[in-house]
Design a protein around this motif. Sequence first.
Motif, PDB file in Angstrom:
ATOM      1  N   ARG A 281       0.859  -1.172   0.000  1.00  0.00           N
ATOM      2  CA  ARG A 281       0.000   0.000   0.000  1.00  0.00           C
ATOM      3  C   ARG A 281       0.903   1.232   0.000  1.00  0.00           C
ATOM      4  NH1 ARG A 281      -2.312  -3.870  -0.921  1.00  0.00           N
ATOM      5  NH2 ARG A 281      -4.274  -4.677  -0.072  1.00  0.00           N
ATOM      6  N   LEU A 282       0.355   2.352  -0.445  1.00  0.00           N
ATOM      7  CA  LEU A 282       1.132   3.580  -0.621  1.00  0.00           C
ATOM      8  C   LEU A 282       1.121   4.399   0.667  1.00  0.00           C
ATOM      9  CD1 LEU A 282       2.746   5.257  -2.684  1.00  0.00           C
ATOM     10  CD2 LEU A 282       0.593   6.355  -3.337  1.00  0.00           C
ATOM     11  N   TYR A 283       2.298   4.697   1.192  1.00  0.00           N
ATOM     12  CA  TYR A 283       2.475   5.442   2.437  1.00  0.00           C
ATOM     13  C   TYR A 283       3.394   6.634   2.205  1.00  0.00           C
ATOM     14  CZ  TYR A 283       0.315   2.073   5.665  1.00  0.00           C
ATOM     15  OH  TYR A 283      -0.570   1.285   6.364  1.00  0.00           O
ATOM     16  N   VAL A 284       3.393   7.549   3.188  1.00  0.00           N
ATOM     17  CA  VAL A 284       4.312   8.692   3.192  1.00  0.00           C
ATOM     18  C   VAL A 284       4.968   8.761   4.569  1.00  0.00           C
ATOM     19  CG1 VAL A 284       4.516  11.206   3.055  1.00  0.00           C
ATOM     20  CG2 VAL A 284       3.029   9.964   1.440  1.00  0.00           C
ATOM     21  N   LEU A 285       6.287   8.949   4.580  1.00  0.00           N
ATOM     22  CA  LEU A 285       7.074   9.011   5.814  1.00  0.00           C
ATOM     23  C   LEU A 285       7.613  10.423   6.001  1.00  0.00           C
ATOM     24  CD1 LEU A 285       8.534   7.425   8.168  1.00  0.00           C
ATOM     25  CD2 LEU A 285      10.469   7.219   6.565  1.00  0.00           C
ATOM     26  N   ASP A 286       7.348  11.022   7.160  1.00  0.00           N
ATOM     27  CA  ASP A 286       7.933  12.316   7.520  1.00  0.00           C
ATOM     28  C   ASP A 286       9.359  12.054   8.003  1.00  0.00           C
ATOM     29  OD1 ASP A 286       8.757  14.565   9.290  1.00  0.00           O
ATOM     30  OD2 ASP A 286       6.742  15.311   8.893  1.00  0.00           O
ATOM     31  N   LEU A 287      10.354  12.613   7.328  1.00  0.00           N
ATOM     32  CA  LEU A 287      11.740  12.314   7.655  1.00  0.00           C
ATOM     33  C   LEU A 287      12.191  12.948   8.966  1.00  0.00           C
ATOM     34  CD1 LEU A 287      13.363  12.608   4.117  1.00  0.00           C
ATOM     35  CD2 LEU A 287      13.060  10.525   5.476  1.00  0.00           C
ATOM     36  N   ARG A 288      11.486  13.962   9.438  1.00  0.00           N
ATOM     37  CA  ARG A 288      11.868  14.591  10.707  1.00  0.00           C
ATOM     38  C   ARG A 288      11.341  13.798  11.889  1.00  0.00           C
ATOM     39  NH1 ARG A 288       9.618  18.023  14.315  1.00  0.00           N
ATOM     40  NH2 ARG A 288       7.708  18.192  13.050  1.00  0.00           N
ATOM     41  N   THR A 289      10.092  13.395  11.829  1.00  0.00           N
ATOM     42  CA  THR A 289       9.471  12.690  12.960  1.00  0.00           C
ATOM     43  C   THR A 289       9.419  11.176  12.773  1.00  0.00           C
ATOM     44  OG1 THR A 289       7.248  12.839  11.987  1.00  0.00           O
ATOM     45  CG2 THR A 289       8.008  14.714  13.335  1.00  0.00           C
ATOM     46  N   MET A 290       9.692  10.693  11.570  1.00  0.00           N
ATOM     47  CA  MET A 290       9.569   9.282  11.214  1.00  0.00           C
ATOM     48  C   MET A 290       8.140   8.775  11.419  1.00  0.00           C
ATOM     49  SD  MET A 290      12.226   8.107   9.821  1.00  0.00           S
ATOM     50  CE  MET A 290      13.807   8.868   9.431  1.00  0.00           C
ATOM     51  N   THR A 291       7.168   9.664  11.243  1.00  0.00           N
ATOM     52  CA  THR A 291       5.753   9.307  11.320  1.00  0.00           C
ATOM     53  C   THR A 291       5.264   8.851   9.954  1.00  0.00           C
ATOM     54  OG1 THR A 291       5.367  10.923  13.069  1.00  0.00           O
ATOM     55  CG2 THR A 291       3.437  10.143  11.858  1.00  0.00           C
ATOM     56  N   GLU A 292       4.567   7.710   9.913  1.00  0.00           N
ATOM     57  CA  GLU A 292       4.022   7.175   8.677  1.00  0.00           C
ATOM     58  C   GLU A 292       2.561   7.587   8.515  1.00  0.00           C
ATOM     59  OE1 GLU A 292       6.290   3.005   7.882  1.00  0.00           O
ATOM     60  OE2 GLU A 292       4.664   2.975   9.354  1.00  0.00           O
ATOM     61  N   THR A 293       2.185   7.903   7.280  1.00  0.00           N
ATOM     62  CA  THR A 293       0.794   8.222   6.959  1.00  0.00           C
ATOM     63  C   THR A 293       0.354   7.375   5.778  1.00  0.00           C
ATOM     64  OG1 THR A 293       1.031  10.513   7.715  1.00  0.00           O
ATOM     65  CG2 THR A 293      -0.810  10.023   6.232  1.00  0.00           C
ATOM     66  N   ALA A 294      -0.717   6.625   5.955  1.00  0.00           N
ATOM     67  CA  ALA A 294      -1.278   5.859   4.844  1.00  0.00           C
ATOM     68  C   ALA A 294      -2.055   6.797   3.937  1.00  0.00           C
ATOM     69  CB  ALA A 294      -2.196   4.766   5.370  1.00  0.00           C
ATOM     70  N   THR A 295      -1.862   6.674   2.633  1.00  0.00           N
ATOM     71  CA  THR A 295      -2.646   7.469   1.701  1.00  0.00           C
ATOM     72  C   THR A 295      -4.033   6.854   1.528  1.00  0.00           C
ATOM     73  OG1 THR A 295      -2.007   6.260  -0.302  1.00  0.00           O
ATOM     74  CG2 THR A 295      -0.510   8.020   0.467  1.00  0.00           C
ATOM     75  N   ALA A 296      -4.889   7.564   0.822  1.00  0.00           N
ATOM     76  CA  ALA A 296      -6.252   7.079   0.578  1.00  0.00           C
ATOM     77  C   ALA A 296      -6.323   6.083  -0.567  1.00  0.00           C
ATOM     78  CB  ALA A 296      -7.175   8.270   0.289  1.00  0.00           C
ATOM     79  N   GLU A 297      -5.169   5.711  -1.140  1.00  0.00           N
ATOM     80  CA  GLU A 297      -5.126   4.674  -2.165  1.00  0.00           C
ATOM     81  C   GLU A 297      -5.016   3.320  -1.472  1.00  0.00           C
ATOM     82  OE1 GLU A 297      -5.694   2.575  -4.624  1.00  0.00           O
ATOM     83  OE2 GLU A 297      -5.127   4.247  -5.965  1.00  0.00           O
TER      84      GLU A 297
END
Length: 340
Positions: A269-285
């Motif tokens: 599945r497609l995710y986005v990682l914040d490089l400062r906080t290392m927080t992952e966010t799942a996209t709506a795809e």
Amino acid sequence: MTRRVLLLLFAVLLLGGVGTTAVLNASANAGQREHQQAGGPAVRNGNLTLRPPSGRELVFRNMTWGPYRDDLVTVPADRPDAPRTASGVKCLRFYAASGTGVCLQAEHGTLGDSYQAVILDAGLRELHRFPLAGIPTRARVSPDGRLAAWTVFVGGDSYAGTNFSTRTSIVDTRTWKLDDNLETFTIIKDGHPYRASDINVWGVTFADDDRFYATVATGGQTYLVQGSLSARTLTTLHQNVECPSLSPDGTRIAYKKRVPGASPDAPWRLYVLDLRTMTETATAEHRNIDDQAVWSDDSTLVYALPGNYGTDLWTVPADGTGAARLLTKAALAPAYLQAN
């Protein structure tokens, strides 16, 4: 028919039908006759440049059946369904930035297929070519156009399983110095030098300086690594990251992530990682993504999914909101071009 067989047929479809005879035949660009290919988007001959004279353009591999299949084509970025301008240059995988392009192509011979990485200038003229050790799968160019990278399969033909081997290379387009295999770089894992016989590296994405990011697989796990060309190191940052793509502002990584409970043949599945906080966010795809996504801007992702002609391009917000939507049909390997 099993999902794995379907995936293999899909890969064969994407890799078929690209020869080198027409790959750099830019002289075929004369005229402006529009052609409708087998009911797909309209395509016309024209002059394609990696430095558009004005505005912003989207370039990609045209997947519609017909005389322009596998051509690099362009459309206005804000009108992705506009008639496409064909270049006469054919690629399996492609990327471009700041007037430099990397075109991964096939040459069909009597003894079998061979593959090449061709570096192109802004006018799509060949600057240099390199033989490839296997089947092309990923390509990227640094934001300043100085560096180009590519990944090939040298064993296996799918990332879904574990029985595959890759080779990833980076070339400096000013000096033509080639780092042919990033597996020779020193890996720093959990703060310590790491060695193993099962290392694979793939999916380079470049920052604005000496840094780049990629995937390293070892011990049955995948890792996001930060690479340094000058130090020849790959340092692990985060686990379960494949095919990273750095945002234009350099703060986030889009990537495909293996999720629990998914089919072994469609695990991502497609995710986005914040490089400062290392927080992952799942996209709506929510569908399976087997692609290295592209950022169309700092808030939007573009990626390929199977379609009637092979693949279509889809888009989704990077922050987890909204919904996935179709960008354009019969397209693969997108890159955004900006006027000087």
